[in-house]
Design an enzyme around this catalytic site. Sequence first.
Site, PDB file in Angstrom:
ATOM      1  N   HIS A  81      -3.005   1.189   2.088  1.00 53.56           N
ATOM      2  CA  HIS A  81      -3.161   0.671   3.725  1.00 53.56           C
ATOM      3  C   HIS A  81      -2.629  -0.723   3.982  1.00 53.56           C
ATOM      4  O   HIS A  81      -2.395  -0.910   5.362  1.00 53.56           O
ATOM      5  CB  HIS A  81      -4.676   0.625   3.861  1.00 53.56           C
ATOM      6  CG  HIS A  81      -5.463   1.904   3.796  1.00 53.56           C
ATOM      7  ND1 HIS A  81      -5.482   2.547   2.668  1.00 53.56           N
ATOM      8  CD2 HIS A  81      -5.953   2.655   5.045  1.00 53.56           C
ATOM      9  CE1 HIS A  81      -6.345   3.852   2.987  1.00 53.56           C
ATOM     10  NE2 HIS A  81      -6.433   3.797   4.435  1.00 53.56           N
ATOM     11  N   CYS A 129      -2.600   5.990  -4.727  1.00 52.10           N
ATOM     12  CA  CYS A 129      -3.359   5.259  -4.650  1.00 52.10           C
ATOM     13  C   CYS A 129      -3.554   4.265  -5.679  1.00 52.10           C
ATOM     14  O   CYS A 129      -3.631   4.458  -6.715  1.00 52.10           O
ATOM     15  CB  CYS A 129      -4.726   6.400  -4.570  1.00 52.10           C
ATOM     16  SG  CYS A 129      -6.159   5.508  -4.566  1.00 52.10           S
ATOM     17  N   ASP A 133      -4.067  10.921  -2.827  1.00 53.60           N
ATOM     18  CA  ASP A 133      -4.713   9.725  -2.515  1.00 53.60           C
ATOM     19  C   ASP A 133      -6.066  10.110  -2.097  1.00 53.60           C
ATOM     20  O   ASP A 133      -6.591  11.343  -2.040  1.00 53.60           O
ATOM     21  CB  ASP A 133      -4.168   8.931  -1.521  1.00 53.60           C
ATOM     22  CG  ASP A 133      -4.482   7.898  -0.766  1.00 53.60           C
ATOM     23  OD1 ASP A 133      -4.986   6.840  -1.822  1.00 53.60           O
ATOM     24  OD2 ASP A 133      -4.879   7.819   0.376  1.00 53.60           O
ATOM     25  N   SER A 134      -7.093   8.954  -2.073  1.00 52.00           N
ATOM     26  CA  SER A 134      -8.196   9.237  -1.732  1.00 52.00           C
ATOM     27  C   SER A 134      -8.579   9.738  -0.308  1.00 52.00           C
ATOM     28  O   SER A 134      -9.422  10.362   0.145  1.00 52.00           O
ATOM     29  CB  SER A 134      -9.418   7.983  -1.766  1.00 52.00           C
ATOM     30  OG  SER A 134      -8.631   6.996  -1.123  1.00 52.00           O
ATOM     31  N   GLU A 163      -7.957   1.815   9.072  1.00 54.49           N
ATOM     32  CA  GLU A 163      -8.462   3.361   9.411  1.00 54.49           C
ATOM     33  C   GLU A 163      -9.167   3.106  11.033  1.00 54.49           C
ATOM     34  O   GLU A 163      -9.295   4.147  11.628  1.00 54.49           O
ATOM     35  CB  GLU A 163      -9.309   3.973   8.392  1.00 54.49           C
ATOM     36  CG  GLU A 163      -8.623   4.070   7.328  1.00 54.49           C
ATOM     37  CD  GLU A 163      -9.066   5.054   6.591  1.00 54.49           C
ATOM     38  OE1 GLU A 163     -10.111   5.523   6.702  1.00 54.49           O
ATOM     39  OE2 GLU A 163      -8.392   5.482   5.195  1.00 54.49           O
ATOM     40  N   CYS A 165      -2.729  -2.302  -2.141  1.00 56.96           N
ATOM     41  CA  CYS A 165      -3.414  -1.008  -1.451  1.00 56.96           C
ATOM     42  C   CYS A 165      -2.538  -0.538  -0.464  1.00 56.96           C
ATOM     43  O   CYS A 165      -1.829  -1.163   0.071  1.00 56.96           O
ATOM     44  CB  CYS A 165      -4.688  -1.429  -0.860  1.00 56.96           C
ATOM     45  SG  CYS A 165      -5.760  -0.166   0.074  1.00 56.96           S
TER      46      CYS A 165
END
Lengths: 269, 269
Positions: B187, B78, B15-16, B155, B185
């Site tokens: 997140h 991701c 993932d990023s 985040e 996504c």
Amino acid sequence: MNGPASLRHAIGVFDSGVGGLTVLQALRRHMPGRDFLYLGDTARAPYGRKPAEMVWKFSEQIANFLCQSGVGAIVVACNTASAVALPELARRCPLPVWGVIEPGVEAATRATRTGHIGVLGTPATIASGAYQKRLEARGFRVWARACPMLVHTVEEALADSPEADLLVRHYLEGRKEIDTLVLGCTHYPLLRGAIQRAVGGRVTLVDSAEATAQTVSRALGAAARQGGGGRVAHFVTGDATAFAHTARVIGGVEGEIAALDVMELARAA
Amino acid sequence: MNGPASLRHAIGVFDSGVGGLTVLQALRRHMPGRDFLYLGDTARAPYGRKPAEMVWKFSEQIANFLCQSGVGAIVVACNTASAVALPELARRCPLPVWGVIEPGVEAATRATRTGHIGVLGTPATIASGAYQKRLEARGFRVWARACPMLVHTVEEALADSPEADLLVRHYLEGRKEIDTLVLGCTHYPLLRGAIQRAVGGRVTLVDSAEATAQTVSRALGAAARQGGGGRVAHFVTGDATAFAHTARVIGGVEGEIAALDVMELARAA
């Protein structure tokens, strides 16, 4: 140290990422003849939500690295790092060190007529009380607000967007009566439009990047006009391409960008 | 390669940054006996606003690095990288490669009754049309929306905050009638509360992390239960301490974290 030749006697400027480029731009406008070495700690950015001890450690490592690189002075172009690491960093460092908070405080005290000053910043900056203590010690009334989402709004290229207006209005809701508002984060000058719309035209916005550039150039006096050929080199702890891409939201990067191993930086401590 | 011993035949997950940890958690719930090697490209995160060519290049480098590390399969955890790099990455790579989009699409088609499906994702994911094309090709009506600020909301540890509600409501304003919404996504499952409040209880939310874990564990069959002792190792291109700090918003990191030079990764291309 790999990458661009270290610019001896350059002014070292550091930030967690791209935000400090607004300070670099202001410094270069005031001192076009000086060389600058910019360090963006993008591998560890953002600093704004990190614990004070972590931000202190990162700041100390970077200051040591800049000293070893042969710069002649250091500007901490990050409100969070300035709030946490100054004045201790200035005491330990053999070079002149400036942060962005004292100049912002000075500019705010000159701008206010009512003595009621507002401050916006990252959670770490506001939690440190760095602006509030300095202003209150001089008899000013302070309203301060942590704005965790505003750095990201700028970095997502949304400074002029419905998201910016929504968030800025949210953070300014319930503010006390103020006539001056300090933009206590290097990203916030890019939100000037949204912020001015939210507070109305009678509130003066204080841009600490501009205030810092004035302070540094005044302090250096004649030396401000010496020390190189107006060159600038960048070191980043993250990826250079990614840095250049994000930096476009702040007007882009002039000069070379070199990658700096974050572990090498940690060894500079 | 320094850091934790490479886990041969582990499943490589990338993932990023920290978002893919939600996928890693789901994979480990479904395959507790497998070893995993997680790579977070934090020195170049976030991917969501970056041009497709850049995300493609990063994804290819990471997949090559994981292949060279001896993993037995790869999960692109991701959505942005899956949208941009699959199915091309799967064609070029000698190992099985799964992304998070196909499983999310499958889960959404099973969940919908009206055939009207919504998708939220990063700007790059939505711009790629990866979800929309697959769903429309199968006769579904799709409403899609890019949500650039939502990764940052998570985040910043603001998944349960006024900012989350403000932004989620903003992104869902003007949506078409839908009965199913894909959280496109990694997140976004952390924003489930805010999203469900905004769309109301009758809309089914599809979590692609969970859908992906089901797909991978089903595809591996008996092999899903073999391949190690349930160990997990992490590589990050940014700073390990900073990664661990950010990862707390997603439940933290289990297992060792080692720094990986982003330039070494670039040489893996």
